[in-house]
Design an enzyme around this catalytic site. Structure first.
Site, PDB file in Angstrom:
ATOM      1  N   HIS A 143       0.812  -1.230   0.000  1.00 44.01           N
ATOM      2  CA  HIS A 143       0.000   0.000   0.000  1.00 44.01           C
ATOM      3  C   HIS A 143       0.842   1.275   0.000  1.00 44.01           C
ATOM      4  CE1 HIS A 143      -3.504  -2.448   0.694  1.00 44.01           C
ATOM      5  NE2 HIS A 143      -3.108  -2.843   1.878  1.00 44.01           N
ATOM      6  N   GLY A 151      -1.931   2.289   4.935  1.00 47.28           N
ATOM      7  CA  GLY A 151      -2.291   0.900   5.266  1.00 47.28           C
ATOM      8  C   GLY A 151      -1.181   0.111   5.929  1.00 47.28           C
ATOM      9  N   ASP A 179      -2.862 -11.049  -1.171  1.00 47.84           N
ATOM     10  CA  ASP A 179      -3.249 -10.485   0.126  1.00 47.84           C
ATOM     11  C   ASP A 179      -4.758 -10.205   0.098  1.00 47.84           C
ATOM     12  OD1 ASP A 179      -1.748  -8.740   2.546  1.00 47.84           O
ATOM     13  OD2 ASP A 179      -3.668  -7.881   1.926  1.00 47.84           O
ATOM     14  N   HIS A 181      -6.239  -7.613   0.850  1.00 44.23           N
ATOM     15  CA  HIS A 181      -6.515  -6.222   0.471  1.00 44.23           C
ATOM     16  C   HIS A 181      -5.959  -5.938  -0.934  1.00 44.23           C
ATOM     17  CE1 HIS A 181      -6.484  -6.293   4.921  1.00 44.23           C
ATOM     18  NE2 HIS A 181      -7.545  -5.517   4.773  1.00 44.23           N
ATOM     19  N   ASP A 262      -3.530 -12.582   5.467  1.00 43.35           N
ATOM     20  CA  ASP A 262      -4.888 -12.189   5.868  1.00 43.35           C
ATOM     21  C   ASP A 262      -5.952 -12.773   4.942  1.00 43.35           C
ATOM     22  OD1 ASP A 262      -4.049 -10.543   3.814  1.00 43.35           O
ATOM     23  OD2 ASP A 262      -4.338  -8.659   4.920  1.00 43.35           O
TER      24      ASP A 262
HETATM   25 ZN   LIG Z   1      -3.872  -7.191   3.682  1.00 38.83          ZN
END
Ligand SMILES: [Zn+2]
Length: 381
Positions: A143, A151, A179, A181, A262
């Site tokens: 990020h 992030g 990931d 995200h 995650d």
């Molecule tokens: Zn993440």
């Protein structure tokens, strides 16, 4: 795509683990999701299993300020370094560069840690160019922006891995982000770079709320915002119908993977439901898509599931068999972990005694099939 072997590292490539003891130092202050043991627990678990002999572990160099400014704004780099040394957050640093917030706190050694992560990814790219499969679990800060932290990421080390591969003359690079995200910082960094394609599989509705399926950047970005409870059979479908055909079409000279933990089931910040076995299988498969492969870490906020994932990933990349149950020295590493975001009663016994999750066959949901079709349609448009 070349036939990928399941259960083994791509043939002929030695794996190297890039790490550093800087990750043993307390970081992110308290009450931050990243203030948990992560890379150091992976190193300790691998060492307890005898999986990090001399010659397979490379100490990460730290990126210099000159190296950092190949992507980051010089003023931001200097300001972060000064704040890291003084411990004082200038209001300007917070306002202009996003540091000193709950999200991206200033903590002792933040500059050294972030610069080491960049240096590690540059080194990982060099090792990959030398023919190794490079595993750098402290990487994956996807990020980070040129002039600001975002992030939990101060710099953006995957960008530097890719820049190093481009500097070596590679013409086609595929970045795949697994990931939970959206890999927004990496996608945006290369939007105008015709030699780089990016693909991100992430949970829909999550921060940073970018990476819609219609977002194709300048035509070389592919985004798959998957629904909550995204599971193994659905990942297999996405890889079979979208990721592998894209790789076959691009024929990348190199692949760079961000493997945030995650995306696993039981992460406290997300709602995906993948097993580590499915992620291992697919990371190994994707490494087989290109002659040069760099495997980075990323997020992951449950220290047990994260440590098991990345330790097992190292085993798979380095061609080691994963034992059904762990010996006592390895169990002791997992027993030492703790996390404010996971209640004691939710720590499952198998997280302390095994590496591989048990896979369960579930039906692919219609919305995931539709998402694959949409991604293919916008990719052709
Ligand atoms: Zn993440």
């Amino acid at each position: 795509m070349k036939a990928a072997r399941r259960g083994a590292a791509p043939p002929g490539r030695r794996a190297v683990f890039v790490g550093h003891d800087v990750y043993r130092k307390a970081a992110y202050g308290t009450l931050h999701p990243l203030a948990i043991p992560r890379v150091e627990a992976v190193v300790d678990l691998c060492a307890a299993l005898g999986w990090l002999p001399t010659g397979e572990y490379c100490v990460s160099p730290r990126a210099t300020e000159a190296q950092l400014t190949a992507f980051h704004d010089g003023q931001y780099v200097a300001a972060l370094r000064a704040a890291s040394e003084s411990g004082v957050v200038d209001p300007d640093l917070r306002r202009r560069h996003g540091v000193g917030t709950m999200e991206n706190p200033l903590f002792p050694g933040v500059f050294e840690r972030a610069a080491t992560s960049v240096g590690g990814s540059i080194r990982a790219a060099e090792l990959a160019l030398e023919g190794c499969i490079a595993f750098h679990p402290a990487g994956g800060t996807h990020h980070g922006r040129p002039d600001r932290a975002s992030g939990f990421c101060y710099f953006n080390d995957p960008v530097f891995a890719i820049l190093r591969l481009l500097a070596a003359g590679l013409e086609r690079i595929l970045y795949v982000d697994l990931d939970a995200h959206h890999g927004d910082g990496v996608e945006d960094a290369f939007v105008d770079e015709p030699r780089v394609h990016t693909l991100s599989i992430h949970e829909s509705g999550r921060w940073p709320h970018t990476g819609a399926v219609a977002d194709v950047g300048a035509g070389r970005a592919c985004n798959l915002p998957v629904p909550p409870r995204f599971h193994d059979a659905e990942l297999e479908l996405v890889v079979d119908t979208v990721v592998a055909p894209l790789a076959a079409r691009i024929e990348p000279d190199a692949i760079v993977l961000t493997c945030g933990g995650d995306a696993l089931a039981d992460d406290p910040l997300t709602s995906m439901a993948l097993t580590n076995v499915a992620l291992w299988d697919n990371v190994v498969r994707l490494c087989g898509c290109a002659p040069v492969a760099v495997v980075l870490g990323g997020g992951g906020y449950n220290p047990w599931t994260l440590t098991r994932y990345w330790t097992g990933l190292w085993a798979r990349l380095s061609g080691r068999a994963i034992p059904a149950t762990l010996p006592s020295a390895a169990r002791a590493v997992l027993a030492r972990l703790s996390c404010d975001l996971v209640d004691d009663e939710d720590v499952r016994p198998e997280w302390l005694s095994t590496l591989a999750d048990v896979q369960e066959r579930r039906p692919v949901r219609g919305e995931v099939s539709m998402l694959c079709n949409e991604a293919l349609a916008v990719g052709k448009a």
